[in-house]
Design a protein around this motif. Sequence first.
Motif, short mmCIF file in Angstrom:
data_model
loop_
_atom_site.label_atom_id
_atom_site.label_comp_id
_atom_site.label_asym_id
_atom_site.label_seq_id
_atom_site.Cartn_x
_atom_site.Cartn_y
_atom_site.Cartn_z
N GLN A 99 49.41 48.73 37.39
CA GLN A 99 48.94 47.35 37.62
C GLN A 99 48.30 47.22 38.99
N MET A 100 48.94 47.79 40.00
CA MET A 100 48.42 47.72 41.36
C MET A 100 47.08 48.45 41.47
N CYS A 101 46.97 49.60 40.79
CA CYS A 101 45.75 50.39 40.83
C CYS A 101 44.58 49.62 40.23
N PHE A 102 44.79 49.00 39.07
CA PHE A 102 43.71 48.27 38.41
C PHE A 102 43.35 46.99 39.16
N SER A 103 44.35 46.28 39.65
CA SER A 103 44.06 45.03 40.36
C SER A 103 43.31 45.30 41.67
N LEU A 104 43.74 46.32 42.42
CA LEU A 104 43.05 46.68 43.65
C LEU A 104 41.65 47.20 43.36
N GLY A 105 41.55 48.06 42.34
CA GLY A 105 40.25 48.63 41.99
C GLY A 105 39.25 47.57 41.57
N MET A 106 39.71 46.64 40.72
CA MET A 106 38.81 45.58 40.26
C MET A 106 38.45 44.61 41.38
N GLY A 107 39.41 44.34 42.27
CA GLY A 107 39.13 43.44 43.39
C GLY A 107 38.06 43.99 44.31
N ALA A 108 38.17 45.28 44.66
CA ALA A 108 37.17 45.90 45.54
C ALA A 108 35.82 46.02 44.84
N THR A 109 35.84 46.39 43.55
CA THR A 109 34.59 46.51 42.79
C THR A 109 33.89 45.17 42.68
N GLU A 110 34.65 44.11 42.43
CA GLU A 110 34.07 42.76 42.34
C GLU A 110 33.43 42.35 43.65
N SER A 111 34.07 42.69 44.77
CA SER A 111 33.51 42.35 46.08
C SER A 111 32.12 42.96 46.24
N LEU A 112 31.99 44.23 45.88
CA LEU A 112 30.71 44.93 46.02
C LEU A 112 29.67 44.39 45.05
N ILE A 113 30.08 44.12 43.81
CA ILE A 113 29.14 43.59 42.82
C ILE A 113 28.60 42.23 43.26
N LEU A 114 29.48 41.37 43.80
CA LEU A 114 29.05 40.05 44.28
C LEU A 114 28.03 40.19 45.42
N ALA A 115 28.25 41.18 46.29
CA ALA A 115 27.32 41.41 47.39
C ALA A 115 25.96 41.87 46.86
#
Length: 316
Positions: A99-115
């Motif tokens: 759960q921690m791996c997916f939530s952290l991974g998606m959070g960081a990926t979303e940050s970059l995609i938004l940028a």
Amino acid sequence: MEKLNQTTQRFILLGLSTVPHLQVIFFLIFLTMYLMTISGNLLLIIIVRINPRLHTPMFFFLTNLSLIDIIFSSSIVPVLLKNTLAKDRSISLVGCATQMCFSLGMGATESLILAFMAYDRYAAICRPLHYNTIMNRTLCFYLVAVSWSIGFINSIVQVSLTFQLPFCGCMNVNHYFCEVPAFIRMSCGDTFLNELSIYITGTIIAMGCFYLILISYVHIISNVLKIISSEGRQKSFSTCASHLTVVTLFFGTVMYMYLRPHPKTYTDYSKKTDKIVPILYTAVTPLLNPFIYSMRNKDVKDTIMNQLRRNQIILA
């Protein structure tokens, strides 16, 4: 034998509340939000796929954002729903790490995609004559691939460092999902390396992406001010304001949780805010993103209306 004990241990997620009537209310609220999140993001992916006019860099990023939001929300909310009403709120170490791996991974990926989405809008509005050259298909593919790669590399590093910490028999996690700051507070060992890695990656990814978005929108707004039509200016400002509101909500709450000190002893107020604030980036922004970024688009609305008309004709 020590490794066996570590891999079979279970953590207790204390959740949002232990008051029965509040648990029912929370369950209904989060279930509704989750269903709307999945429906809204899936709908956007399907619409983009069936309408060739939406096969543009912006909607390529948006479909990735929708996929990220579906995974992000699904890694957290179903466990929250189960634990809200269940008596057994335990989660295995493997389940917690996943759960921690997916939530952290998606959070960081979303940050970059938004940028990258903000940069795409900058290129479209400020460099319209060179837009197709700048945002070509190859670049878009590489930007998305880099986003996913960095997201998961960061999550693997953070999860590995987190579960190397000693917890000295304390298995109660004062949270509704497995998140790094809660585990840092639980640990009875030295957490300097963990906090340092969070501050470094948080500063580079979260703050870096947020500043890139702000710079892009400053240029966008300065170009919008040159628009002669007051109606065009108003529409552009409305779109920019809605985008920036959701972006600020996402990045502001993430930076609050990860880029502030994590003392081992903290007040009841901090305990409450540390449970409430993550709701904004784990449940609220995944719900808002498809509506804010796409449902106001004319091509998206036309595609939905056309599909509804076709369904009515078939049913008739």
